[in-house]
Design a protein around this motif. Structure first.
Motif, PDB file in Angstrom:
ATOM      1  N   ARG A 142     -13.091  38.900  61.015  1.00 31.90           N
ATOM      2  CA  ARG A 142     -12.641  40.278  61.195  1.00 31.90           C
ATOM      3  C   ARG A 142     -13.804  41.183  61.576  1.00 31.90           C
ATOM      4  O   ARG A 142     -13.666  42.077  62.416  1.00 31.90           O
ATOM      5  N   ARG A 143     -14.986  40.929  60.984  1.00 32.81           N
ATOM      6  CA  ARG A 143     -16.161  41.726  61.355  1.00 32.81           C
ATOM      7  C   ARG A 143     -16.517  41.516  62.822  1.00 32.81           C
ATOM      8  O   ARG A 143     -16.831  42.457  63.552  1.00 32.81           O
ATOM      9  N   VAL A 144     -16.481  40.244  63.245  1.00 35.77           N
ATOM     10  CA  VAL A 144     -16.810  39.922  64.643  1.00 35.77           C
ATOM     11  C   VAL A 144     -15.821  40.595  65.586  1.00 35.77           C
ATOM     12  O   VAL A 144     -16.201  41.184  66.603  1.00 35.77           O
ATOM     13  N   GLU A 194      -9.087  35.692  66.983  1.00 34.76           N
ATOM     14  CA  GLU A 194      -8.156  36.817  66.922  1.00 34.76           C
ATOM     15  C   GLU A 194      -6.768  36.361  66.481  1.00 34.76           C
ATOM     16  O   GLU A 194      -6.100  37.033  65.678  1.00 34.76           O
ATOM     17  N   ASN A 251     -13.985  43.264  65.019  1.00 35.55           N
ATOM     18  CA  ASN A 251     -14.195  44.719  64.993  1.00 35.55           C
ATOM     19  C   ASN A 251     -15.391  45.102  65.859  1.00 35.55           C
ATOM     20  O   ASN A 251     -15.352  46.087  66.607  1.00 35.55           O
ATOM     21  N   ASP A 252     -16.472  44.309  65.736  1.00 41.49           N
ATOM     22  CA  ASP A 252     -17.658  44.576  66.555  1.00 41.49           C
ATOM     23  C   ASP A 252     -17.339  44.425  68.041  1.00 41.49           C
ATOM     24  O   ASP A 252     -17.808  45.210  68.882  1.00 41.49           O
ATOM     25  N   TYR A 263     -11.998  34.413  57.377  1.00 47.42           N
ATOM     26  CA  TYR A 263     -11.316  35.627  57.835  1.00 47.42           C
ATOM     27  C   TYR A 263     -12.223  36.850  57.702  1.00 47.42           C
ATOM     28  O   TYR A 263     -12.277  37.690  58.612  1.00 47.42           O
ATOM     29  N   ASP A 264     -12.930  36.969  56.580  1.00 52.57           N
ATOM     30  CA  ASP A 264     -13.805  38.128  56.371  1.00 52.57           C
ATOM     31  C   ASP A 264     -14.844  38.230  57.488  1.00 52.57           C
ATOM     32  O   ASP A 264     -15.082  39.317  58.031  1.00 52.57           O
ATOM     33  N   ARG A 265     -15.465  37.110  57.818  1.00 51.13           N
ATOM     34  CA  ARG A 265     -16.477  37.133  58.881  1.00 51.13           C
ATOM     35  C   ARG A 265     -15.830  37.334  60.249  1.00 51.13           C
ATOM     36  O   ARG A 265     -16.363  38.059  61.103  1.00 51.13           O
ATOM     37  N   GLU A 305     -15.470  47.455  69.157  1.00 48.98           N
ATOM     38  CA  GLU A 305     -16.365  48.600  69.300  1.00 48.98           C
ATOM     39  C   GLU A 305     -17.224  48.469  70.553  1.00 48.98           C
ATOM     40  O   GLU A 305     -17.520  49.470  71.217  1.00 48.98           O
TER      41      GLU A 305
END
Length: 301
Positions: free
Chosen positions: A70-72, A8, A74-75, A66-68, A78
């Motif tokens: 950010r997905r983690v 983060e 966000n998940d 960073y792309d991966r 959620e």
């Protein structure tokens, strides 16, 4: 250090373009952000950020990470929101699709009780006799009778209903009573126009053989209650579910056309979109319906 916190901190630095703004965003000190990012780079054995006196930017490896990351993140966000939502009181707009016959006779009468129990839920119940696409048409759930065609949907069985041929005693007094399926060719049949198969009745003979009856009738209409009224009025034989005809049979207004035929049993289901969890408002309504119909069907309506 906590892996998710390191991730983060790094992602926030990239988002904010520097350590100072990232620290302000996260509510921690600039030195703490720097320690988290350094710890992450050490653990991965790679430099993720290009640091200059003027700006901070991700390296090529850092951009891919960073792309991966950010997905983690966000998940994870959620997932936290999901737990909060599932523990909160059911609320919001609930859009329900239900066949007109069942909705008018058995769903509408109990909606008041449900809304009284869940004042934070508002219900938009759409009564129609067509097969709706839940997701594309924005429905939270539907009540369906009979075989479930879409196996991708989640379903919970509420109860069952019989389906059989019925007519008024006065009709049989005038036209005689059929003794077997083939005799239906000589009778007036009342058809439901919204069936995908057209004016075809799928019946089971006493031997277990599956039969189809295609005979022109004196009335075709897209409403089961109208067919019920026509049958009570002596206009012909109707093929209807017990949740429509049960009361009329108890009163002697209708009788079974061919008692020797096995009665067809159809499930009544609450169906809703697939997913890892069920929205609280949907879960509350389904649980309510299960309780309401616990002592209903297939004959007792």
């Amino acid at each position: 250090m906590d892996r998710l916190t390191e991730m983060e901190a790094f992602a926030t630095v990239v988002d904010q373009g520097g350590f100072t703004d990232a620290a302000r965003k996260m509510g921690i000190s600039k030195s703490a952000v720097s320690k988290h990012v350094s710890s992450l780079e050490t653990r991965l054995g790679a430099r993720l950020l290009n640091r200059t006196t003027r700006r901070v930017s991700p390296t090529e490896i850092g951009l891919a990470y960073y792309d991966r990351a950010r997905r983690v993140l966000n998940d994870a966000g959620e997932a936290d929101a999901l737990v909060t939502a599932m523990q909160s009181a059911p609320s919001g707009l609930l859009r329900v699709s239900v066949a007109t016959d069942f909705g008018v006779n058995h769903l509408s009468p109990v909606l008041g009780q449900f809304l009284h129990s869940y004042p934070e839920i508002t219900v938009n119940m759409i009564l129609n006799n067509r097969y709706v696409e839940l997701i594309s048409e924005g429905f939270d759930m539907a009540i369906r009778v009979g075989d479930l065609e879409d196996s991708s949907l989640r379903a919970r069985k509420l109860t069952e209903t019989y389906k059989r041929m019925i007519a008024a005693p006065s009709y049989f007094e005038e036209f005689g009573r059929p003794e077997k399926i083939d005799d239906l060719n000589d009778h007036k049949l009342l058809h439901y126009s919204n069936q995908a198969s057209g004016n075809v009745w799928k019946l089971t003979a006493p031997s277990g053989e599956k039969r189809q009856v295609r005979t022109a009738g004196s009335l075709t209409v897209n409403d089961g209650q109208s067919l019920l009224n026509a049958a009570i009025g002596g206009l012909g034989i109707a093929y209807l579910p017990s949740f429509l005809y049960a009361d009329a049979m108890r009163q002697g207004l209708l009788v079974d056309a061919i008692p020797d035929l096995p009665m067809e049993v159809h499930g009544i289901y609450a169906v809703y979109p697939p997913g890892r969890y069920t929205q609280p408002k949907v879960r509350a309504f389904i649980d309510f319906l299960v309780e309401q119909f616990r002592d209903k069907g297939p004959e007792d309506w």
